[in-house]
Design an enzyme around this catalytic site. Structure first.
Site, PDB file in Angstrom:
ATOM      1  N   GLU A  71       0.838  -1.203   0.000  1.00 17.89           N
ATOM      2  CA  GLU A  71       0.000   0.000   0.000  1.00 17.89           C
ATOM      3  C   GLU A  71       0.878   1.261   0.000  1.00 17.89           C
ATOM      4  OE1 GLU A  71      -3.348   0.252  -0.380  1.00 17.89           O
ATOM      5  OE2 GLU A  71      -2.950   2.399  -0.463  1.00 17.89           O
ATOM      6  N   GLU A  78       1.632   6.684  -6.760  1.00 20.19           N
ATOM      7  CA  GLU A  78       0.557   7.640  -7.092  1.00 20.19           C
ATOM      8  C   GLU A  78       1.086   9.065  -7.019  1.00 20.19           C
ATOM      9  OE1 GLU A  78      -3.509   5.339  -5.672  1.00 20.19           O
ATOM     10  OE2 GLU A  78      -2.925   7.193  -4.672  1.00 20.19           O
TER      11      GLU A  78
HETATM   12  N1  LIG Z   1      -2.592  11.759 -14.748  1.00 24.53           N
HETATM   13  C1  LIG Z   1      -3.500  10.820 -15.071  1.00 24.53           C
HETATM   14  N2  LIG Z   1      -3.665  10.473 -16.354  1.00 24.53           N
HETATM   15  C2  LIG Z   1      -4.564   9.518 -16.716  1.00 24.53           C
HETATM   16  N3  LIG Z   1      -5.351   8.842 -15.844  1.00 24.53           N
HETATM   17  C3  LIG Z   1      -5.215   9.135 -14.549  1.00 24.53           C
HETATM   18  C4  LIG Z   1      -4.302  10.130 -14.077  1.00 24.53           C
HETATM   19  N4  LIG Z   1      -4.415  10.212 -12.732  1.00 24.53           N
HETATM   20  C5  LIG Z   1      -5.339   9.312 -12.395  1.00 24.53           C
HETATM   21  N5  LIG Z   1      -5.832   8.650 -13.466  1.00 24.53           N
HETATM   22  C6  LIG Z   1      -6.839   7.572 -13.468  1.00 24.53           C
HETATM   23  O1  LIG Z   1      -7.731   7.777 -12.386  1.00 24.53           O
HETATM   24  C7  LIG Z   1      -7.655   6.670 -11.472  1.00 24.53           C
HETATM   25  C8  LIG Z   1      -7.775   7.192 -10.052  1.00 24.53           C
HETATM   26  O2  LIG Z   1      -6.671   8.059  -9.801  1.00 24.53           O
HETATM   27  P1  LIG Z   1      -6.419   8.710  -8.411  1.00 24.53           P
HETATM   28  O3  LIG Z   1      -5.188   9.522  -8.468  1.00 24.53           O
HETATM   29  O4  LIG Z   1      -7.662   9.423  -7.963  1.00 24.53           O
HETATM   30  O5  LIG Z   1      -6.138   7.444  -7.574  1.00 24.53           O
HETATM   31  P2  LIG Z   1      -6.976   6.808  -6.414  1.00 24.53           P
HETATM   32  O6  LIG Z   1      -6.765   5.338  -6.520  1.00 24.53           O
HETATM   33  O7  LIG Z   1      -8.382   7.314  -6.447  1.00 24.53           O
HETATM   34  O8  LIG Z   1      -6.176   7.414  -5.209  1.00 24.53           O
HETATM   35  P3  LIG Z   1      -6.532   7.422  -3.677  1.00 24.53           P
HETATM   36  O9  LIG Z   1      -5.896   6.175  -3.144  1.00 24.53           O
HETATM   37  O10 LIG Z   1      -5.868   8.665  -3.224  1.00 24.53           O
HETATM   38  O11 LIG Z   1      -8.046   7.429  -3.550  1.00 24.53           O
HETATM   39  C9  LIG Z   1      -6.316   6.008 -11.768  1.00 24.53           C
HETATM   40  O12 LIG Z   1      -6.308   4.639 -11.376  1.00 24.53           O
HETATM   41  C10 LIG Z   1      -6.200   6.199 -13.273  1.00 24.53           C
HETATM   42  O13 LIG Z   1      -6.971   5.248 -13.973  1.00 24.53           O
END
Ligand SMILES: Nc1ncnc2c1ncn2[C@@H]1O[C@H](COP(=O)(O)OP(=O)(O)OP(=O)(O)O)[C@@H](O)[C@H]1O
Length: 127
Positions: A71, A78
């Site tokens: 994790e 991330e």
């Molecule tokens: N810069 C980016 N370009 C393209 N797709 C993205 C990008 N950032 C995020 N994504 C897409 O959005 C999804 C969610 O991203 P995010 O950064 O919100 O992660 P998360 O898993 O929601 O994080 P957290 O654990 O903080 O909730 C990613 O898995 C990816 O598919």
């Protein structure tokens, strides 16, 4: 004074301080990390209550530690992706999705391990 000029002992001490900072940061700012810590502690408590064997503790602690480590690596990835690619980018999204997939696979196997260890105890209590 540069990093290389520090004594070995000071470099070791600083290494622990930085690592501790990272652990605190992940716990404070990552919701999923707190979730895993909570269930990890719950599993340890259950292990104490059930009086599981040494080999079961070994497997259980490995599963918990692996979950927390993965994790944290996922959270670090991330943040790195957010830093290098704040705009939408397919590869950036793929990196996050693959890392999230790795966490999911490990979590599923950790749950299976938990069930395999604790099921016989719960079964005995219920019967
Ligand atoms: N810069 C980016 N370009 C393209 N797709 C993205 C990008 N950032 C995020 N994504 C897409 O959005 C999804 C969610 O991203 P995010 O950064 O919100 O992660 P998360 O898993 O929601 O994080 P957290 O654990 O903080 O909730 C990613 O898995 C990816 O598919």
């Amino acid at each position: 004074m540069g990093y290389r000029d520090k004594s070995v002992l000071k470099r070791w001490k600083d290494g622990f301080i930085f690592a501790g900072k990272g652990i605190r940061l992940a716990f404070r700012e990552e919701r999923h990390m707190r979730f895993h810590v909570f269930f990890g502690l719950a599993a340890v408590l259950l292990g104490v209550v059930c009086g599981i064997a040494l080999w079961q503790w070994t497997v259980l602690l490995l599963a918990i530690a692996g979950m927390l480590v993965l994790e944290m690596v996922n959270s670090a990835l991330e943040r790195l992706v957010n830093l290098v690619s704040p705009e939408w980018n397919k590869t950036a999204g793929d990196v996050k999705d693959i890392a999230a997939g790795a966490v999911l696979i490990y979590a599923v196997f950790a749950v299976i391990i938990g069930v395999m260890i604790f099921m016989p105890f719960l079964w005995e209590w219920l019967s």
